[in-house]
Enzyme design. Structure first.
Site, PDB file in Angstrom:
ATOM      1  N   LYS A 192     -14.339  93.379 -25.654  1.00  0.00           N
ATOM      2  CA  LYS A 192     -13.348  93.148 -24.599  1.00  0.00           C
ATOM      3  C   LYS A 192     -13.847  93.523 -23.213  1.00  0.00           C
ATOM      4  O   LYS A 192     -13.085  93.942 -22.350  1.00  0.00           O
ATOM      5  CB  LYS A 192     -12.021  93.867 -24.902  1.00  0.00           C
ATOM      6  CG  LYS A 192     -11.487  93.662 -26.319  1.00  0.00           C
ATOM      7  CD  LYS A 192     -11.474  92.201 -26.738  1.00  0.00           C
ATOM      8  CE  LYS A 192     -10.507  91.352 -25.912  1.00  0.00           C
ATOM      9  NZ  LYS A 192     -10.562  89.918 -26.324  1.00  0.00           N
ATOM     10  N   HIS A 246     -22.235  93.240 -30.080  1.00  0.00           N
ATOM     11  CA  HIS A 246     -21.494  94.442 -29.686  1.00  0.00           C
ATOM     12  C   HIS A 246     -22.169  95.697 -30.241  1.00  0.00           C
ATOM     13  O   HIS A 246     -21.608  96.792 -30.147  1.00  0.00           O
ATOM     14  CB  HIS A 246     -20.059  94.398 -30.226  1.00  0.00           C
ATOM     15  CG  HIS A 246     -19.187  93.335 -29.628  1.00  0.00           C
ATOM     16  ND1 HIS A 246     -19.148  93.076 -28.280  1.00  0.00           N
ATOM     17  CD2 HIS A 246     -18.290  92.497 -30.204  1.00  0.00           C
ATOM     18  CE1 HIS A 246     -18.269  92.105 -28.050  1.00  0.00           C
ATOM     19  NE2 HIS A 246     -17.743  91.739 -29.193  1.00  0.00           N
ATOM     20  N   SER A 253      -6.742  95.213 -23.025  1.00  0.00           N
ATOM     21  CA  SER A 253      -7.175  93.972 -23.655  1.00  0.00           C
ATOM     22  C   SER A 253      -7.175  94.110 -25.175  1.00  0.00           C
ATOM     23  O   SER A 253      -6.748  93.195 -25.895  1.00  0.00           O
ATOM     24  CB  SER A 253      -8.567  93.588 -23.145  1.00  0.00           C
ATOM     25  OG  SER A 253      -8.944  92.318 -23.610  1.00  0.00           O
TER      26      SER A 253
END
Length: 287
Positions: A44, A99, A129
Protein backbone atom coordinates in the site's frame (compact mmCIF):
# COMPACT_ATOMS: atom_id res chain seq x y z
CA UNK A 1 -4.93 -7.60 10.86
CA UNK A 2 -6.44 -11.02 10.55
CA UNK A 3 -5.58 -13.39 7.69
CA UNK A 4 -4.73 -17.05 7.23
CA UNK A 5 -0.96 -16.97 7.43
CA UNK A 6 2.30 -18.79 7.96
CA UNK A 7 5.69 -17.44 8.99
CA UNK A 8 8.90 -17.64 7.00
CA UNK A 9 12.02 -16.49 8.84
CA UNK A 10 9.94 -14.32 11.17
CA UNK A 11 7.78 -12.66 8.48
CA UNK A 12 4.05 -13.29 7.98
CA UNK A 13 2.82 -14.42 4.58
CA UNK A 14 -0.64 -15.36 3.31
CA UNK A 15 -1.71 -18.88 2.47
CA UNK A 16 -3.16 -19.18 -1.08
CA UNK A 17 -0.97 -16.26 -2.22
CA UNK A 18 2.42 -17.39 -0.93
CA UNK A 19 4.07 -20.63 0.10
CA UNK A 20 7.38 -21.51 1.72
CA UNK A 21 8.38 -22.92 -1.64
CA UNK A 22 7.54 -19.72 -3.54
CA UNK A 23 9.52 -17.54 -1.14
CA UNK A 24 12.45 -19.94 -0.99
CA UNK A 25 12.50 -19.96 -4.81
CA UNK A 26 12.99 -16.20 -4.90
CA UNK A 27 15.51 -16.16 -2.09
CA UNK A 28 17.68 -19.02 -3.32
CA UNK A 29 16.90 -19.96 -6.92
CA UNK A 30 15.72 -16.91 -8.88
CA UNK A 31 18.22 -16.04 -11.60
CA UNK A 32 18.41 -12.25 -11.58
CA UNK A 33 19.40 -10.68 -14.89
CA UNK A 34 21.65 -7.64 -15.03
CA UNK A 35 18.95 -5.51 -16.68
CA UNK A 36 16.17 -6.52 -14.27
CA UNK A 37 14.26 -3.68 -12.62
CA UNK A 38 12.75 -4.45 -9.22
CA UNK A 39 9.77 -2.45 -7.99
CA UNK A 40 9.98 -2.88 -4.21
CA UNK A 41 7.57 -1.51 -1.62
CA UNK A 42 5.91 -2.23 1.66
CA UNK A 43 2.23 -2.98 0.80
CA UNK A 44 0.00 0.00 0.00
CA UNK A 45 2.90 2.36 -0.71
CA UNK A 46 2.36 2.96 -4.43
CA UNK A 47 3.33 -0.38 -5.94
CA UNK A 48 0.84 -0.30 -8.81
CA UNK A 49 1.53 3.34 -9.53
CA UNK A 50 5.21 2.55 -9.94
CA UNK A 51 4.36 -0.45 -12.14
CA UNK A 52 2.54 1.93 -14.47
CA UNK A 53 5.37 4.47 -14.50
CA UNK A 54 8.05 1.84 -15.13
CA UNK A 55 5.97 0.10 -17.81
CA UNK A 56 5.52 3.39 -19.65
CA UNK A 57 9.20 4.28 -19.36
CA UNK A 58 10.14 0.83 -20.70
CA UNK A 59 7.90 1.41 -23.74
CA UNK A 60 8.98 5.03 -24.34
CA UNK A 61 5.69 6.50 -23.18
CA UNK A 62 3.58 4.26 -25.43
CA UNK A 63 0.54 3.19 -23.40
CA UNK A 64 -0.42 0.25 -25.64
CA UNK A 65 1.04 -2.42 -23.35
CA UNK A 66 -0.41 -0.77 -20.23
CA UNK A 67 -3.82 -0.84 -21.85
CA UNK A 68 -3.62 -4.44 -23.06
CA UNK A 69 -1.78 -6.38 -20.34
CA UNK A 70 -2.74 -6.29 -16.66
CA UNK A 71 -0.36 -4.64 -14.21
CA UNK A 72 0.07 -7.86 -12.23
CA UNK A 73 1.22 -9.65 -15.41
CA UNK A 74 3.47 -6.81 -16.59
CA UNK A 75 5.31 -6.66 -13.27
CA UNK A 76 4.35 -9.71 -11.19
CA UNK A 77 5.13 -10.13 -7.51
CA UNK A 78 8.13 -12.45 -7.33
CA UNK A 79 7.23 -14.05 -3.99
CA UNK A 80 3.78 -15.29 -5.03
CA UNK A 81 2.84 -18.84 -5.96
CA UNK A 82 2.01 -17.74 -9.52
CA UNK A 83 5.34 -16.06 -10.22
CA UNK A 84 7.31 -18.96 -11.80
CA UNK A 85 4.71 -19.17 -14.57
CA UNK A 86 4.42 -15.39 -14.93
CA UNK A 87 8.21 -15.08 -15.06
CA UNK A 88 8.31 -17.09 -18.30
CA UNK A 89 6.26 -14.42 -20.09
CA UNK A 90 8.32 -11.39 -19.07
CA UNK A 91 10.30 -9.51 -21.69
CA UNK A 92 13.58 -7.76 -21.02
CA UNK A 93 14.22 -5.55 -19.28
CA UNK A 94 12.01 -7.41 -16.82
CA UNK A 95 10.01 -5.38 -14.33
CA UNK A 96 9.45 -7.44 -11.19
CA UNK A 97 7.48 -6.30 -8.16
CA UNK A 98 8.06 -7.36 -4.58
CA UNK A 99 7.03 -6.59 -1.02
CA UNK A 100 9.82 -8.74 0.42
CA UNK A 101 11.99 -7.34 3.19
CA UNK A 102 15.70 -6.92 2.50
CA UNK A 103 16.81 -10.06 4.33
CA UNK A 104 14.56 -12.33 2.22
CA UNK A 105 15.38 -10.80 -1.17
CA UNK A 106 16.90 -12.80 -4.03
CA UNK A 107 20.49 -13.62 -3.14
CA UNK A 108 21.44 -13.46 -6.82
CA UNK A 109 20.43 -9.79 -6.94
CA UNK A 110 23.35 -8.78 -4.76
CA UNK A 111 25.79 -10.27 -7.28
CA UNK A 112 24.12 -8.59 -10.25
CA UNK A 113 23.88 -5.17 -11.88
CA UNK A 114 20.08 -5.21 -11.58
CA UNK A 115 18.35 -2.18 -10.09
CA UNK A 116 15.80 -1.57 -7.36
CA UNK A 117 13.29 1.26 -7.09
CA UNK A 118 12.03 1.43 -3.52
CA UNK A 119 8.89 3.53 -2.94
CA UNK A 120 7.98 4.68 0.57
CA UNK A 121 4.83 6.31 1.89
CA UNK A 122 3.63 8.04 5.04
CA UNK A 123 2.88 5.05 7.30
CA UNK A 124 -0.30 6.67 8.60
CA UNK A 125 -1.65 6.74 5.05
CA UNK A 126 -0.56 3.12 4.61
CA UNK A 127 -2.66 2.17 7.65
CA UNK A 128 -5.71 3.93 6.18
CA UNK A 129 -5.17 2.25 2.81
CA UNK A 130 -4.80 -1.14 4.50
CA UNK A 131 -7.99 -0.52 6.50
CA UNK A 132 -9.97 -0.11 3.28
CA UNK A 133 -8.05 -2.86 1.45
CA UNK A 134 -8.97 -5.45 4.09
CA UNK A 135 -12.62 -4.80 3.23
CA UNK A 136 -12.23 -5.93 -0.39
CA UNK A 137 -9.36 -8.46 -0.71
CA UNK A 138 -10.38 -12.06 -0.11
CA UNK A 139 -7.40 -13.07 2.05
CA UNK A 140 -8.30 -10.65 4.83
CA UNK A 141 -10.94 -10.77 7.50
CA UNK A 142 -12.36 -7.28 7.34
CA UNK A 143 -10.86 -4.83 9.85
CA UNK A 144 -13.76 -3.23 11.68
CA UNK A 145 -11.62 -1.80 14.48
CA UNK A 146 -9.29 0.94 13.26
CA UNK A 147 -7.46 1.13 16.60
CA UNK A 148 -6.67 -2.59 16.42
CA UNK A 149 -5.26 -2.14 12.92
CA UNK A 150 -2.97 0.61 14.25
CA UNK A 151 -1.85 -1.74 17.03
CA UNK A 152 -1.20 -4.56 14.57
CA UNK A 153 0.77 -2.23 12.30
CA UNK A 154 3.07 -0.81 14.98
CA UNK A 155 3.68 -4.29 16.40
CA UNK A 156 4.51 -5.79 13.00
CA UNK A 157 1.50 -8.09 13.15
CA UNK A 158 0.84 -7.61 9.45
CA UNK A 159 1.30 -9.17 6.04
CA UNK A 160 5.04 -8.86 5.22
CA UNK A 161 5.81 -7.96 8.83
CA UNK A 162 6.90 -4.65 10.32
CA UNK A 163 6.92 -1.49 8.19
CA UNK A 164 9.67 -0.10 10.41
CA UNK A 165 11.88 -3.15 9.84
CA UNK A 166 11.10 -3.11 6.13
CA UNK A 167 12.17 0.50 5.69
CA UNK A 168 15.25 0.22 7.91
CA UNK A 169 16.28 -3.00 6.17
CA UNK A 170 16.11 -1.51 2.69
CA UNK A 171 17.69 1.78 3.71
CA UNK A 172 20.91 -0.15 4.25
CA UNK A 173 21.22 0.16 0.48
CA UNK A 174 20.59 3.91 0.23
CA UNK A 175 24.15 4.60 -0.93
CA UNK A 176 24.27 1.71 -3.40
CA UNK A 177 24.28 2.85 -7.05
CA UNK A 178 21.78 0.08 -7.91
CA UNK A 179 19.22 1.43 -5.44
CA UNK A 180 16.84 4.36 -5.95
CA UNK A 181 14.34 5.41 -3.33
CA UNK A 182 11.45 7.80 -3.72
CA UNK A 183 8.32 8.63 -1.75
CA UNK A 184 4.67 8.47 -2.73
CA UNK A 185 4.44 12.09 -1.65
CA UNK A 186 7.26 13.14 -3.98
CA UNK A 187 5.53 11.36 -6.87
CA UNK A 188 2.35 13.31 -6.11
CA UNK A 189 4.07 16.66 -5.69
CA UNK A 190 6.29 16.46 -8.77
CA UNK A 191 5.29 13.61 -11.10
CA UNK A 192 7.24 14.89 -14.09
CA UNK A 193 10.39 15.58 -12.10
CA UNK A 194 10.10 12.11 -10.57
CA UNK A 195 9.84 10.48 -13.99
CA UNK A 196 12.92 12.40 -15.17
CA UNK A 197 14.88 11.16 -12.13
CA UNK A 198 13.73 7.59 -12.71
CA UNK A 199 14.77 7.74 -16.37
CA UNK A 200 18.21 8.99 -15.37
CA UNK A 201 18.59 6.19 -12.81
CA UNK A 202 17.53 3.59 -15.36
CA UNK A 203 19.72 5.04 -18.11
CA UNK A 204 16.67 5.56 -20.30
CA UNK A 205 16.61 8.46 -22.76
CA UNK A 206 13.11 9.85 -23.37
CA UNK A 207 12.25 13.10 -25.13
CA UNK A 208 9.84 15.66 -23.66
CA UNK A 209 6.78 14.26 -25.46
CA UNK A 210 7.55 10.73 -24.23
CA UNK A 211 8.02 11.95 -20.66
CA UNK A 212 4.73 13.85 -20.88
CA UNK A 213 3.04 10.65 -22.03
CA UNK A 214 4.46 8.70 -19.09
CA UNK A 215 3.12 11.33 -16.69
CA UNK A 216 -0.28 11.49 -18.39
CA UNK A 217 -0.93 7.75 -18.54
CA UNK A 218 0.33 7.08 -15.01
CA UNK A 219 -1.95 9.70 -13.45
CA UNK A 220 -4.54 8.48 -10.95
CA UNK A 221 -7.43 9.35 -13.23
CA UNK A 222 -5.89 7.56 -16.19
CA UNK A 223 -5.15 4.44 -14.16
CA UNK A 224 -8.61 4.54 -12.58
CA UNK A 225 -10.15 4.31 -16.06
CA UNK A 226 -7.72 1.65 -17.33
CA UNK A 227 -9.13 -1.86 -16.82
CA UNK A 228 -5.60 -3.24 -17.00
CA UNK A 229 -4.50 -1.10 -14.06
CA UNK A 230 -7.55 -0.74 -11.78
CA UNK A 231 -7.92 -4.45 -10.94
CA UNK A 232 -11.60 -4.51 -11.98
CA UNK A 233 -10.85 -7.60 -14.05
CA UNK A 234 -10.26 -9.64 -10.91
CA UNK A 235 -13.23 -11.82 -10.06
CA UNK A 236 -15.44 -10.98 -7.09
CA UNK A 237 -14.19 -13.99 -5.11
CA UNK A 238 -10.73 -12.36 -5.09
CA UNK A 239 -11.68 -8.68 -4.86
CA UNK A 240 -15.12 -7.63 -3.65
CA UNK A 241 -15.80 -4.69 -5.97
CA UNK A 242 -19.14 -4.01 -4.25
CA UNK A 243 -17.32 -2.97 -1.07
CA UNK A 244 -14.84 -0.56 -2.60
CA UNK A 245 -12.33 0.22 -5.32
CA UNK A 246 -8.75 -1.00 -5.53
CA UNK A 247 -7.73 2.48 -6.69
CA UNK A 248 -9.48 4.53 -4.02
CA UNK A 249 -8.22 8.13 -3.77
CA UNK A 250 -4.57 8.41 -4.78
CA UNK A 251 -3.85 11.20 -2.29
CA UNK A 252 -1.62 11.85 0.70
CA UNK A 253 -2.83 13.00 4.10
CA UNK A 254 -6.07 10.99 4.14
CA UNK A 255 -4.99 9.74 7.57
CA UNK A 256 -6.22 13.05 8.99
CA UNK A 257 -9.82 11.99 8.29
CA UNK A 258 -9.35 8.63 10.05
CA UNK A 259 -6.96 9.11 13.00
CA UNK A 260 -8.15 10.77 16.17
CA UNK A 261 -5.75 13.21 17.83
CA UNK A 262 -4.98 10.59 20.48
CA UNK A 263 -4.31 7.91 17.85
CA UNK A 264 -2.04 10.26 15.91
CA UNK A 265 -0.04 11.17 19.02
CA UNK A 266 0.19 7.50 20.01
CA UNK A 267 1.52 6.54 16.58
CA UNK A 268 3.96 9.48 16.46
CA UNK A 269 5.49 8.48 19.78
CA UNK A 270 6.09 4.91 18.62
CA UNK A 271 7.34 6.10 15.23
CA UNK A 272 9.95 8.39 16.80
CA UNK A 273 11.19 5.60 19.04
CA UNK A 274 11.43 2.98 16.30
CA UNK A 275 12.99 5.29 13.69
CA UNK A 276 15.41 7.25 15.88
CA UNK A 277 18.49 5.31 14.75
CA UNK A 278 17.87 5.61 11.01
CA UNK A 279 19.40 9.10 10.66
CA UNK A 280 17.14 9.98 7.74
CA UNK A 281 14.25 12.41 7.52
CA UNK A 282 11.06 12.13 5.49
CA UNK A 283 8.46 14.69 4.43
CA UNK A 284 5.77 13.26 6.72
CA UNK A 285 7.82 13.74 9.88
CA UNK A 286 6.15 16.87 11.18
CA UNK A 287 5.79 16.11 14.86
Amino acid sequence: MSFDHFEYKGVKFAHKVHSEKSISYVENELKVLDDDIFNVTYPKSGTNWMIEILSLIKHNGDATVCQSISSYERAPWQETIDFPEQEKKLTQPRIISSHLPHHLFAKSFFKSKAKIIYTMRNPKDIIVSLFHFTKILYIFKESENFQQLIEDFVNGNALYGSWFDHVKGWMQMKDDSRFFFITYEELLKDPRGSVVKLCKFLGKQLDDAQIDSVVKHSSFNSMKENKMSNWTQLTSDILDHAKGSFLRKGVSGDWKTHFTVAQSEYFDKIYQEKMKDLNMSFSWEQF
